[in-house]
Design a protein around this motif. Structure first.
Motif, PDB file in Angstrom:
ATOM      1  N   GLN A  25    -100.891  13.580-104.368  1.00 47.24           N
ATOM      2  CA  GLN A  25    -101.159  12.412-104.979  1.00 47.24           C
ATOM      3  C   GLN A  25    -100.927  11.154-104.135  1.00 47.24           C
ATOM      4  N   ARG A  26    -100.078  11.464-103.317  1.00 54.94           N
ATOM      5  CA  ARG A  26     -99.434  10.038-102.584  1.00 54.94           C
ATOM      6  C   ARG A  26    -100.742   9.935-101.455  1.00 54.94           C
ATOM      7  N   ILE A  27    -101.233  11.147-101.014  1.00 54.41           N
ATOM      8  CA  ILE A  27    -102.564  11.090-100.053  1.00 54.41           C
ATOM      9  C   ILE A  27    -103.644  10.394-100.867  1.00 54.41           C
ATOM     10  N   LYS A  28    -103.906  10.681-102.300  1.00 55.40           N
ATOM     11  CA  LYS A  28    -105.093  10.117-103.136  1.00 55.40           C
ATOM     12  C   LYS A  28    -104.858   8.596-103.032  1.00 55.40           C
ATOM     13  N   ASN A  29    -103.412   8.187-103.563  1.00 55.23           N
ATOM     14  CA  ASN A  29    -102.949   6.988-103.645  1.00 55.23           C
ATOM     15  C   ASN A  29    -103.253   6.057-102.379  1.00 55.23           C
ATOM     16  N   MET A  30    -103.271   6.475-101.072  1.00 59.06           N
ATOM     17  CA  MET A  30    -103.285   5.753 -99.902  1.00 59.06           C
ATOM     18  C   MET A  30    -104.729   5.178 -99.726  1.00 59.06           C
ATOM     19  N   LEU A  31    -105.849   6.188-100.425  1.00 65.56           N
ATOM     20  CA  LEU A  31    -107.106   6.064-100.234  1.00 65.56           C
ATOM     21  C   LEU A  31    -107.826   5.931-101.624  1.00 65.56           C
ATOM     22  N   LEU A  32    -107.370   4.905-102.689  1.00 65.01           N
ATOM     23  CA  LEU A  32    -107.788   4.835-103.794  1.00 65.01           C
ATOM     24  C   LEU A  32    -109.526   4.275-104.153  1.00 65.01           C
ATOM     25  N   ASP A  33    -109.826   3.519-102.796  1.00 68.35           N
ATOM     26  CA  ASP A  33    -111.172   3.124-102.933  1.00 68.35           C
ATOM     27  C   ASP A  33    -112.093   4.102-102.313  1.00 68.35           C
ATOM     28  N   TYR A  34    -111.758   5.304-101.952  1.00 68.50           N
ATOM     29  CA  TYR A  34    -112.671   6.094-101.576  1.00 68.50           C
ATOM     30  C   TYR A  34    -113.072   7.227-102.653  1.00 68.50           C
ATOM     31  N   GLU A  35    -114.255   7.521-102.418  1.00 68.57           N
ATOM     32  CA  GLU A  35    -114.634   8.941-103.436  1.00 68.57           C
ATOM     33  C   GLU A  35    -113.875   9.961-102.792  1.00 68.57           C
ATOM     34  N   LEU A  52    -108.625  17.993 -98.713  1.00 65.76           N
ATOM     35  CA  LEU A  52    -109.122  16.840 -99.331  1.00 65.76           C
ATOM     36  C   LEU A  52    -110.411  15.948 -98.608  1.00 65.76           C
ATOM     37  N   LEU A  53    -111.174  15.539 -99.057  1.00 66.09           N
ATOM     38  CA  LEU A  53    -112.160  14.986 -98.453  1.00 66.09           C
ATOM     39  C   LEU A  53    -112.509  13.605 -99.139  1.00 66.09           C
ATOM     40  N   PHE A  54    -112.250  12.494 -98.375  1.00 62.40           N
ATOM     41  CA  PHE A  54    -112.352  11.021 -98.895  1.00 62.40           C
ATOM     42  C   PHE A  54    -113.653  10.592 -98.111  1.00 62.40           C
ATOM     43  N   THR A  55    -114.574   9.790 -98.973  1.00 62.88           N
ATOM     44  CA  THR A  55    -115.723   9.153 -98.426  1.00 62.88           C
ATOM     45  C   THR A  55    -115.880   7.913 -98.920  1.00 62.88           C
ATOM     46  N   LYS A  56    -116.283   6.990 -98.157  1.00 61.85           N
ATOM     47  CA  LYS A  56    -116.675   5.384 -98.446  1.00 61.85           C
ATOM     48  C   LYS A  56    -117.657   5.154 -97.443  1.00 61.85           C
ATOM     49  N   LYS A  57    -118.938   4.702 -97.877  1.00 57.91           N
ATOM     50  CA  LYS A  57    -120.007   4.251 -97.316  1.00 57.91           C
ATOM     51  C   LYS A  57    -120.305   5.338 -95.893  1.00 57.91           C
ATOM     52  N   ASN A  58    -120.140   4.938 -94.668  1.00 63.58           N
ATOM     53  CA  ASN A  58    -120.258   5.958 -93.689  1.00 63.58           C
ATOM     54  C   ASN A  58    -119.147   6.212 -93.129  1.00 63.58           C
ATOM     55  N   ILE A  59    -117.908   6.260 -93.798  1.00 68.29           N
ATOM     56  CA  ILE A  59    -116.862   6.786 -93.153  1.00 68.29           C
ATOM     57  C   ILE A  59    -116.134   8.062 -94.067  1.00 68.29           C
ATOM     58  N   SER A  60    -115.891   9.008 -93.453  1.00 64.43           N
ATOM     59  CA  SER A  60    -115.203  10.125 -94.391  1.00 64.43           C
ATOM     60  C   SER A  60    -113.985  10.544 -93.543  1.00 64.43           C
ATOM     61  N   ILE A  61    -112.943  10.914 -94.386  1.00 67.35           N
ATOM     62  CA  ILE A  61    -111.530  11.314 -93.669  1.00 67.35           C
ATOM     63  C   ILE A  61    -111.292  12.743 -94.336  1.00 67.35           C
TER      64      ILE A  61
END
Length: 223
Positions: A25-35, A52-61
């Motif tokens: 949850q702390r990781i998710k809170n860090m990247l709230l504006d990512y899908e 966990l995979l976070f994406t926003k525009k052309n960036i993925s983490i």
């Protein structure tokens, strides 16, 4: 020929099982504006870990049990590598503020791209410039992997990997023959000491970035 840059990734490699198991949850809170997408992986010891995979525009983490990857996909081939590096630095700086105690035992910078090989044109140019044609005659397949180890802040692998492949034109949906070209600069696997922490990202990745730029210049000279 044109070297078409596709993506570049900055990675810290190590054991991040505890990070994922206890701090989802702390990781998710860090990247709230990512899908976000998730996937459950079963480790060799049968422990289940949610990646966990976070994406926003052309960036993925990507947060995986064995690595954290910051991946930037090129929207413009002229995008400056230093600007992409700065973007990765901002993420890892944020990560280090929230999770100062998590580090890895290896780091890597990986760049991926391709060269149009319609009618084997790229193969002919490569083999002519490297004197392969003179030695072996005209060929219609080409793949190789070269590692030129270098000594900087420690021993580093400096790999250029070229292989056959295909790419699709997003506008016309036409599939073309290409040469896939990957530049992979990373620390040696033999050293398993945890010594790379995100709060030291700038110093740790400086040499890797410098070698990556050098290899890209060499590749574009032939491309």
């Amino acid at each position: 020929m044109i070297y078409n840059k596709v993506r570049v990734s900055f990675s810290i490699i190590g054991n991040f099982v505890d990070l994922l198991v206890h701090n989802e949850q702390r990781i998710k809170n860090m990247l709230l504006d990512y899908e976000i997408q998730s996937k459950v992986d079963t480790m060799p010891n049968q422990v289940e870990v949610k990646s966990l995979l976070f994406t926003k525009k052309n960036i993925s983490i990507r947060f995986l049990p064995v690595r954290i990857d910051y991946v930037y996909s090129y929207t413009n081939p002229d995008n400056d590598l230093d600007i992409i590096y700065q973007s990765a630095l901002e993420f890892f700086t944020l990560f280090s503020e929230i999770f100062p105690d998590f580090g890895g035992n290896r780091i890597a910078v990986l760049t991926e791209g391709f060269i149009n090989n319609t009618n084997n044109q790229a193969i002919r140019i490569f083999t002519d410039q490297m004197n392969f044609s003179k030695c072996f005659g005209e060929c219609n397949e080409l793949s190789f992997k070269i590692n030129v180890p270098v000594e900087r802040m420690e021993k580093l692998n400096s790999v250029i990997n070229l292989s056959m492949g295909s790419a699709k034109n997003n506008k016309t949906q036409e599939e073309i023959k290409v040469l896939l070209l990957v530049i992979d600069v990373n620390t040696y696997q033999e050293n398993q000491q945890v010594r790379f922490f995100p709060n030291n990202f700038k110093a740790d990745f400086a040499d890797l970035l410098s070698i990556t730029k050098q290899r890209m210049v060499e590749v574009e000279k032939y491309a």
